[in-house]
Design a protein around this motif. Structure first.
Motif, PDB file in Angstrom:
ATOM      1  N   GLN A 112       0.850  -1.189   0.000  1.00 42.28           N
ATOM      2  CA  GLN A 112       0.000   0.000   0.000  1.00 42.28           C
ATOM      3  C   GLN A 112       0.885   1.238   0.000  1.00 42.28           C
ATOM      4  O   GLN A 112       1.876   1.322   0.722  1.00 42.28           O
ATOM      5  N   ILE A 113       0.506   2.203  -0.835  1.00 43.76           N
ATOM      6  CA  ILE A 113       1.216   3.483  -0.888  1.00 43.76           C
ATOM      7  C   ILE A 113       0.240   4.568  -0.476  1.00 43.76           C
ATOM      8  O   ILE A 113      -0.881   4.636  -0.997  1.00 43.76           O
ATOM      9  N   CYS A 114       0.666   5.413   0.448  1.00 42.65           N
ATOM     10  CA  CYS A 114      -0.144   6.567   0.847  1.00 42.65           C
ATOM     11  C   CYS A 114       0.702   7.822   0.728  1.00 42.65           C
ATOM     12  O   CYS A 114       1.851   7.851   1.184  1.00 42.65           O
ATOM     13  N   ARG A 115       0.134   8.835   0.122  1.00 37.89           N
ATOM     14  CA  ARG A 115       0.814  10.124  -0.016  1.00 37.89           C
ATOM     15  C   ARG A 115      -0.181  11.226   0.320  1.00 37.89           C
ATOM     16  O   ARG A 115      -1.400  11.061   0.216  1.00 37.89           O
ATOM     17  N   THR A 116       0.361  12.383   0.701  1.00 37.14           N
ATOM     18  CA  THR A 116      -0.502  13.491   1.080  1.00 37.14           C
ATOM     19  C   THR A 116      -1.117  14.174  -0.138  1.00 37.14           C
ATOM     20  O   THR A 116      -2.104  14.879  -0.009  1.00 37.14           O
ATOM     21  N   VAL A 117      -0.525  13.968  -1.326  1.00 35.40           N
ATOM     22  CA  VAL A 117      -1.077  14.584  -2.534  1.00 35.40           C
ATOM     23  C   VAL A 117      -2.292  13.780  -2.980  1.00 35.40           C
ATOM     24  O   VAL A 117      -2.195  12.590  -3.244  1.00 35.40           O
ATOM     25  N   PRO A 118      -3.486  14.390  -3.054  1.00 35.87           N
ATOM     26  CA  PRO A 118      -4.681  13.645  -3.463  1.00 35.87           C
ATOM     27  C   PRO A 118      -4.523  13.070  -4.864  1.00 35.87           C
ATOM     28  O   PRO A 118      -3.891  13.659  -5.728  1.00 35.87           O
ATOM     29  N   LEU A 119      -5.105  11.924  -5.078  1.00 32.54           N
ATOM     30  CA  LEU A 119      -5.059  11.288  -6.383  1.00 32.54           C
ATOM     31  C   LEU A 119      -6.186  11.802  -7.263  1.00 32.54           C
ATOM     32  O   LEU A 119      -7.277  12.092  -6.784  1.00 32.54           O
ATOM     33  N   ALA A 120      -5.907  11.872  -8.539  1.00 31.06           N
ATOM     34  CA  ALA A 120      -6.946  12.297  -9.479  1.00 31.06           C
ATOM     35  C   ALA A 120      -7.769  11.087  -9.908  1.00 31.06           C
ATOM     36  O   ALA A 120      -8.031  10.863 -11.081  1.00 31.06           O
ATOM     37  N   CYS A 121      -8.166  10.280  -8.932  1.00 32.00           N
ATOM     38  CA  CYS A 121      -8.944   9.073  -9.203  1.00 32.00           C
ATOM     39  C   CYS A 121      -9.946   8.902  -8.060  1.00 32.00           C
ATOM     40  O   CYS A 121      -9.685   9.306  -6.926  1.00 32.00           O
ATOM     41  N   ASP A 143      14.199   3.165 -10.463  1.00 26.35           N
ATOM     42  CA  ASP A 143      14.796   3.620  -9.207  1.00 26.35           C
ATOM     43  C   ASP A 143      13.824   3.520  -8.038  1.00 26.35           C
ATOM     44  O   ASP A 143      14.201   3.788  -6.889  1.00 26.35           O
ATOM     45  N   ASP A 144      12.564   3.134  -8.294  1.00 24.95           N
ATOM     46  CA  ASP A 144      11.594   2.930  -7.207  1.00 24.95           C
ATOM     47  C   ASP A 144      11.717   1.551  -6.572  1.00 24.95           C
ATOM     48  O   ASP A 144      11.211   1.313  -5.477  1.00 24.95           O
ATOM     49  N   ILE A 145      12.343   0.616  -7.282  1.00 15.70           N
ATOM     50  CA  ILE A 145      12.471  -0.762  -6.801  1.00 15.70           C
ATOM     51  C   ILE A 145      13.890  -0.969  -6.287  1.00 15.70           C
ATOM     52  O   ILE A 145      14.856  -0.955  -7.050  1.00 15.70           O
ATOM     53  N   GLN A 146      14.017  -1.144  -4.958  1.00 15.21           N
ATOM     54  CA  GLN A 146      15.322  -1.319  -4.331  1.00 15.21           C
ATOM     55  C   GLN A 146      15.596  -2.796  -4.058  1.00 15.21           C
ATOM     56  O   GLN A 146      14.724  -3.525  -3.573  1.00 15.21           O
ATOM     57  N   LEU A 185       9.851  -1.522  -2.099  1.00 10.84           N
ATOM     58  CA  LEU A 185       9.418  -0.328  -2.821  1.00 10.84           C
ATOM     59  C   LEU A 185       9.874   0.913  -2.077  1.00 10.84           C
ATOM     60  O   LEU A 185       9.667   1.045  -0.871  1.00 10.84           O
ATOM     61  N   GLU A 186      10.535   1.822  -2.789  1.00 13.32           N
ATOM     62  CA  GLU A 186      10.926   3.113  -2.213  1.00 13.32           C
ATOM     63  C   GLU A 186      10.453   4.192  -3.178  1.00 13.32           C
ATOM     64  O   GLU A 186      11.175   4.628  -4.067  1.00 13.32           O
ATOM     65  N   LEU A 187       9.204   4.598  -3.003  1.00 12.46           N
ATOM     66  CA  LEU A 187       8.515   5.457  -3.963  1.00 12.46           C
ATOM     67  C   LEU A 187       8.271   6.827  -3.351  1.00 12.46           C
ATOM     68  O   LEU A 187       7.518   6.966  -2.395  1.00 12.46           O
ATOM     69  N   ASP A 188       8.946   7.844  -3.899  1.00 14.95           N
ATOM     70  CA  ASP A 188       8.769   9.210  -3.400  1.00 14.95           C
ATOM     71  C   ASP A 188       7.674   9.956  -4.146  1.00 14.95           C
ATOM     72  O   ASP A 188       7.101  10.911  -3.630  1.00 14.95           O
ATOM     73  N   HIS A 189       7.412   9.552  -5.382  1.00 17.49           N
ATOM     74  CA  HIS A 189       6.433  10.250  -6.218  1.00 17.49           C
ATOM     75  C   HIS A 189       5.358   9.251  -6.658  1.00 17.49           C
ATOM     76  O   HIS A 189       5.646   8.329  -7.417  1.00 17.49           O
ATOM     77  N   LEU A 190       4.148   9.456  -6.171  1.00 15.71           N
ATOM     78  CA  LEU A 190       3.047   8.573  -6.503  1.00 15.71           C
ATOM     79  C   LEU A 190       2.338   9.085  -7.740  1.00 15.71           C
ATOM     80  O   LEU A 190       1.678  10.135  -7.699  1.00 15.71           O
ATOM     81  N   ILE A 191       2.480   8.367  -8.833  1.00 18.38           N
ATOM     82  CA  ILE A 191       1.832   8.734 -10.091  1.00 18.38           C
ATOM     83  C   ILE A 191       0.916   7.597 -10.493  1.00 18.38           C
ATOM     84  O   ILE A 191       1.352   6.449 -10.635  1.00 18.38           O
ATOM     85  N   ALA A 192      -0.367   7.903 -10.653  1.00 14.69           N
ATOM     86  CA  ALA A 192      -1.337   6.875 -11.050  1.00 14.69           C
ATOM     87  C   ALA A 192      -2.300   7.468 -12.081  1.00 14.69           C
ATOM     88  O   ALA A 192      -2.631   8.663 -12.025  1.00 14.69           O
ATOM     89  N   PHE A 193      -2.715   6.628 -13.000  1.00 13.98           N
ATOM     90  CA  PHE A 193      -3.669   7.020 -14.033  1.00 13.98           C
ATOM     91  C   PHE A 193      -4.870   6.098 -13.954  1.00 13.98           C
ATOM     92  O   PHE A 193      -4.746   4.929 -13.583  1.00 13.98           O
ATOM     93  N   PRO A 194      -6.052   6.597 -14.259  1.00 13.93           N
ATOM     94  CA  PRO A 194      -7.217   5.708 -14.297  1.00 13.93           C
ATOM     95  C   PRO A 194      -6.925   4.489 -15.160  1.00 13.93           C
ATOM     96  O   PRO A 194      -6.285   4.622 -16.221  1.00 13.93           O
ATOM     97  N   ALA A 195      -7.339   3.335 -14.700  1.00 15.78           N
ATOM     98  CA  ALA A 195      -7.030   2.096 -15.411  1.00 15.78           C
ATOM     99  C   ALA A 195      -7.539   2.151 -16.838  1.00 15.78           C
ATOM    100  O   ALA A 195      -8.657   2.632 -17.101  1.00 15.78           O
ATOM    101  N   SER A 196      -6.731   1.681 -17.765  1.00 17.76           N
ATOM    102  CA  SER A 196      -7.155   1.658 -19.162  1.00 17.76           C
ATOM    103  C   SER A 196      -8.189   0.555 -19.350  1.00 17.76           C
ATOM    104  O   SER A 196      -8.139  -0.480 -18.699  1.00 17.76           O
TER     105      SER A 196
END
Length: 350
Positions: free
Chosen positions: A260-269, A282-285, A338-349
């Motif tokens: 699970q990834i949680c970030r303070t920036v709201p997702l556009a989903c 670089d997100d996978i250590q 997982l070491e993810l600083d930037h959470l980028i997600a797009f609505p599923a295709s």
């Protein structure tokens, strides 16, 4: 020039040839001393935009200003020689019968300070003492430096570079790209680079516009393009990465195979919606202590590091950059986290 006035401003420019639209409603701005880049595959319209800025192509819509003065659009088309623009071409276009100094000083005519200006530029581009040599006596990288110095000699308001490194080998291209940025910054020159190579774009430019079908999909810093791509096309075009399926479980949380990834920036989903999460190498250590295992499916040695293609238990694949002293074989299971600083997600295709 007042800081509020950009050195270059393109406002909704369009270029068409008959019924064929090459560039549509494209806008961008560059401040004085800023370096921009138009990046994209062949045929995306980037060179046409450069030619329009130079004055070689007439706009069919929109307007173009340099230092706050209209030069194209709305019934205006200032010819190239009146725009105070320098050009650097991919084939250098040096005069073989002229010395290095002669080439650099060609556009200065009989100016009183021409010799001094040539010496200044030779020093600036790292060719001090080479003025009496001829182009055929220089390496490709040195010839490109001469072409750059010649374009800078008349002190243009704007410099345009059209695929300037394409005739050089890969190692030299990257090194010279960094040198060109240093030279342009030292000269305080506003510039626009056109290239299909994102490594060149990132090495030279302050702002990069990713182009597709005559439009800019995103205009941003190289860092933001990589870590905050505006859409799937930019995410796929810039860098390397994969999209993994996930589910939004809260205003800023996603569940997917790696956790699970949680970030303070709201997702556009929407909450509970299906998404695709962008995972960069670089997100996978690599972590031997991790209980989560992935299988090495492929490996590419890059000197200081390996780029591993890893298979997850679900069958999905991710990429991971790992220091090269971690030498794992194909088929081996390794621990990852997982070491993810930037959470980028797009609505599923669909």
């Amino acid at each position: 020039m007042p800081e509020s006035i950009p050195m270059l401003a393109l406002d909704q420019i369009s270029l068409r040839y008959g019924a064929h639209t090459v560039v549509e409603a494209l806008s961008l701005q560059l401040a004085e001393g800023e370096i921009g880049c138009l990046l994209g595959h062949s045929g995306c319209g980037k060179t046409t935009v450069l030619r329009a800025i130079a004055g070689f192509e007439a706009l069919t819509g929109g307007s173009l200003q340099i230092a706050g003065a209209p030069v194209a659009g709305n019934g205006i088309h200032l010819p190239p020689e009146q725009r105070r623009i320098g050009m650097v071409f991919q084939d250098y276009a040096l005069f073989p019968h002229l010395t290095v100094a002669g080439n650099i000083g060609f556009g200065l005519g009989k100016a009183a300070n021409a010799a001094q200006r040539v010496d200044e530029l030779l020093d600036l581009v790292g060719l001090a003492g080479q003025g009496q040599r001829y182009p055929h006596q220089l390496s490709g990288g040195q010839q490109q430096r001469v072409a750059l110095a010649r374009a800078l000699a008349p002190q243009p308001r704007l410099l345009l570079l059209d695929e300037p490194f394409s005739n050089l080998d890969v190692e030299l291209r990257e090194r010279l790209a960094q040198d060109v940025r240093t030279i342009l910054k030292a000269a305080g020159t506003t510039a626009v680079l056109v290239t299909h190579d994102q490594r060149e774009a990132f090495a030279v430019a302050d702002k990069v516009g990713v182009m597709l079908s005559g439009a800019i999909r995103q205009w941003a810093t190289p860092y933001d393009l990589y870590h905050q791509p505006a859409d799937r096309y930019v995410a796929d075009f810039i860098g390397e990465g994969v999209l993994l399926p996930g589910t939004v479980t809260g205003p800023a949380c996603i569940d997917f195979e790696l956790g699970q990834i949680c970030r303070t920036v709201p997702l556009a989903c929407n909450g509970g919606g299906k998404v695709d999460v962008l995972i960069r190498p670089d997100d996978i250590q690599h972590d031997d202590a991790s209980d989560f295992k992935a299988t090495v499916l492929n490996r590419a040695f890059r000197g200081a590091e390996f780029l591993y293609t890893l298979g997850l238990p679900s069958g999905a694949r991710v990429l991971s950059l790992v220091p090269s002293h971690h030498d794992h074989q194909i088929g081996e299971a390794i621990g990852i986290r997982l070491e993810l600083d930037h959470l980028i997600a797009f609505p599923a295709s669909t």
